[in-house]
Design an enzyme around this catalytic site. Structure first.
Site, short mmCIF file in Angstrom:
data_model
loop_
_atom_site.label_atom_id
_atom_site.label_comp_id
_atom_site.label_asym_id
_atom_site.label_seq_id
_atom_site.Cartn_x
_atom_site.Cartn_y
_atom_site.Cartn_z
N LYS A 40 26.25 55.34 87.29
CA LYS A 40 24.79 55.35 87.33
C LYS A 40 24.22 54.21 86.48
O LYS A 40 24.93 53.66 85.62
CB LYS A 40 24.24 56.71 86.86
CG LYS A 40 24.69 57.14 85.48
CD LYS A 40 24.42 58.63 85.26
CE LYS A 40 24.77 59.05 83.84
NZ LYS A 40 24.74 60.51 83.68
N ARG A 140 18.64 71.53 82.03
CA ARG A 140 18.13 70.40 82.80
C ARG A 140 18.08 70.74 84.28
O ARG A 140 17.02 70.75 84.88
CB ARG A 140 19.02 69.17 82.54
CG ARG A 140 18.49 67.89 83.11
CD ARG A 140 19.22 66.67 82.59
NE ARG A 140 20.63 66.60 82.99
CZ ARG A 140 21.45 65.61 82.68
NH1 ARG A 140 21.02 64.61 81.92
NH2 ARG A 140 22.71 65.61 83.08
N HIS A 171 27.33 71.10 83.00
CA HIS A 171 27.28 69.94 82.10
C HIS A 171 27.07 70.46 80.68
O HIS A 171 26.18 71.27 80.45
CB HIS A 171 26.11 69.05 82.54
CG HIS A 171 26.10 67.70 81.91
ND1 HIS A 171 27.22 66.89 81.82
CD2 HIS A 171 25.09 66.98 81.35
CE1 HIS A 171 26.88 65.75 81.23
NE2 HIS A 171 25.61 65.78 80.93
N ARG A 224 34.05 63.81 85.28
CA ARG A 224 32.98 62.82 85.48
C ARG A 224 33.03 61.88 84.28
O ARG A 224 32.46 62.14 83.23
CB ARG A 224 31.62 63.54 85.56
CG ARG A 224 31.58 64.65 86.63
CD ARG A 224 30.21 65.29 86.73
NE ARG A 224 29.72 65.85 85.49
CZ ARG A 224 29.84 67.13 85.11
NH1 ARG A 224 30.43 68.01 85.90
NH2 ARG A 224 29.34 67.54 83.96
N TYR A 270 5.62 36.21 65.38
CA TYR A 270 4.34 36.93 65.53
C TYR A 270 4.08 37.82 64.33
O TYR A 270 4.97 38.51 63.84
CB TYR A 270 4.38 37.80 66.79
CG TYR A 270 4.33 37.01 68.07
CD1 TYR A 270 3.22 36.23 68.40
CD2 TYR A 270 5.40 37.06 68.97
CE1 TYR A 270 3.18 35.51 69.59
CE2 TYR A 270 5.36 36.35 70.16
CZ TYR A 270 4.24 35.58 70.46
OH TYR A 270 4.21 34.87 71.63
N CYS A 316 10.66 38.32 69.85
CA CYS A 316 9.66 38.01 70.86
C CYS A 316 10.17 38.47 72.24
O CYS A 316 11.27 38.99 72.35
CB CYS A 316 9.36 36.52 70.92
SG CYS A 316 9.18 35.71 69.33
N MET A 317 9.38 38.23 73.27
CA MET A 317 9.77 38.65 74.61
C MET A 317 11.05 37.95 75.08
O MET A 317 11.91 38.55 75.70
CB MET A 317 8.64 38.38 75.60
CG MET A 317 8.89 38.98 76.96
SD MET A 317 7.63 38.57 78.17
CE MET A 317 6.22 39.47 77.55
N ASP A 318 11.17 36.65 74.75
CA ASP A 318 12.25 35.84 75.30
C ASP A 318 13.14 35.18 74.25
O ASP A 318 14.09 34.50 74.59
CB ASP A 318 11.67 34.71 76.17
CG ASP A 318 10.50 35.20 77.00
OD1 ASP A 318 10.73 36.08 77.84
OD2 ASP A 318 9.37 34.73 76.77
C1 LIG Z 1 25.80 60.91 82.97
C2 LIG Z 1 26.56 62.15 83.28
C3 LIG Z 1 27.92 62.23 83.03
C4 LIG Z 1 28.68 61.16 82.29
O1 LIG Z 1 28.54 61.38 80.91
P1 LIG Z 1 29.31 60.50 79.82
O2 LIG Z 1 28.90 61.10 78.54
O3 LIG Z 1 28.81 59.11 79.97
O4 LIG Z 1 30.75 60.63 80.14
C5 LIG Z 1 28.58 63.36 83.44
N1 LIG Z 1 27.93 64.37 84.05
C6 LIG Z 1 26.61 64.33 84.28
C7 LIG Z 1 25.95 65.49 84.96
C8 LIG Z 1 25.88 63.23 83.90
O5 LIG Z 1 24.56 63.21 84.12
#
Ligand SMILES: *Cc1c(COP(=O)(O)O)cnc(C)c1O
Length: 374
Positions: A40, A140, A171, A224, A270, A316-318
């Site tokens: 992601k 969540r 999770h 995951r 700035y 700064c921005m850049d």
């Molecule tokens: C982002 C995410 C992960 C990965 O988590 P890490 O801590 O980066 O390993 C696993 N499961 C879900 C549901 C997530 O949103």
């Protein structure tokens, strides 16, 4: 967004590090357990497609993303592995997921019913694969109660002409904490909810990186694997013991674009928030908050020629300015994350200074920064 290809400022991504991290994880997963690398947010800023290629070679068996668009990016690039979208996709787009063999996360019975309507409007031979999310304490997404879960599974079974119950997961909120109490509470809740699942689907998964590293005994047949792919410790510096070595893959470097001697009493940047205490060598670095180097990084020290150089004045921005120990030539490398001489700055060092976690630092680098793969 335009990528700054003609400027000396880049995220350098070490492909070997990613390969080793995934390979090590693979070697530490049980037989019959899948390893899905989490891609992601453009592979946590590292480049989703590039990371997917490396992860595939290193033994990843699938991918997770947050958005359906991110899943489509991978499919369009030719990846055929299973892909799970971890966020909630609007049921309106269920047929797009089905037609690209992308699995979706489901958090409610209403979602199943709405998606079924869309799926039936665009008939197909194939089924939409869904994973039911269980909210065991993260608060969540997901089903919280056994009776609502049971009802959802019933609806899902009744809709087996358009959907397939492919997975179920939860999770953990505190898998990266040295204190296991809340983890164990969530794990108990998970087992209680799973008790109403008569037939376990293909994938049962509970482990993010932290769970896979520190809670090996956890049940499930898919991991995951997110932050550890990129070589960062999910706990920051809270738990230093790891079952295998992980190597940070990302560094951020830029070349000095200007160096000058500033007379004592002159101010920098700035708001004129920094005033030279003496005659000082000041260098200008061509990245700023538009690249994901936050303004709050004022005062943080970066590395030039193996020496600490504080960021003086506001970012700064850049661009931002640093105090140098002496004059350096145009183009001299400045390390914001990475190694210089015998010293190192980690994403966790930056995160600590900013009062956040490494995840936010690495995801914050904008597309304007070019990614260089080595
Ligand atoms: C982002 C995410 C992960 C990965 O988590 P890490 O801590 O980066 O390993 C696993 N499961 C879900 C549901 C997530 O949103």
């Amino acid at each position: 967004m335009v990528v700054g290809t003609l400027r000396n400022a880049q995220l350098v991504i070490n492909q070997q590090a990613i390969f080793e991290n995934v390979k090590n994880a693979r070697q530490h997963t049980d037989e019959g357990t899948d390893l899905f690398v989490v891609l992601k947010a453009n592979g946590y800023g590292h480049g989703a497609i590039q990371v997917a290629r490396i992860a595939e070679k290193a033994g990843a068996t699938g991918f997770c993303v947050a958005l359906l668009d991110e899943a489509l990016e991978l499919r369009n690039a030719g990846f055929n592995e299973p892909i799970l979208v971890l966020g909630i996709t609007d049921p309106e787009f269920a047929a797009i997921a089905r037609d690209h063999n992308i699995s979706l996360t489901v958090s409610s019975t209403e979602w199943l019913k709405s998606a079924a309507i869309t799926l039936k409007q665009v008939p197909s031979e194939t089924l939409l694969n869904v994973h039911l999310a269980l909210d065991t304490g993260m608060g969540r997404l997901g089903f919280q109660y056994a009776d609502e879960l049971k009802a959802a599974i019933q609806v899902l079974t009744d809709l087996n002409d358009v959907m397939n119950f492919e997975g179920i997961f939860t999770h953990f909120a505190t898998a990266d904490s040295p204190d296991d109490d809340y983890f164990n509470y969530q794990y108990d809740n998970f087992n209680k909810l799973m008790a109403v699942v008569a037939k376990r689907p293909k994938y049962v998964h509970v482990a993010n990186s932290a769970t896979s590293l520190w809670h090996k005994a956890c049940d499930g047949n898919m991991i995951r694997f997110g932050i550890a792919t990129y070589g960062l410790n999910p706990s920051g510096t809270d738990i230093t013991q790891l079952p295998y070595k992980i190597h940070p893959a990302l560094s951020l470097q830029a070349g000095l674009i200007y160096v000058k001697l500033v007379k004592k009493g002159r101010s920098i940047g700035y708001g004129a928030t920094y005033t030279a205490q003496d005659d000082e060598w000041i260098g200008t670095v061509p990245v700023g908050y538009a690249d994901g180097v936050p303004r709050k990084l004022q005062g943080f020290s970066v590395l030039v020629d193996g020496q600490w150089c504080p960021i003086v004045g506001r970012v700064c921005m850049d661009q931002f300015m640093i105090k140098l120990p002496k004059s350096y030539e145009y183009g001299t490398p400045v390390t914001i994350i990475g190694h210089s001489g015998d010293k190192q700055i980690t994403a966790d060092d930056v995160a600590k200074y900013l009062g956040t976690i490494s995840y936010e630092v690495i995801c914050g680098f904008s597309d304007r920064l070019k990614r260089k793969y080595v």
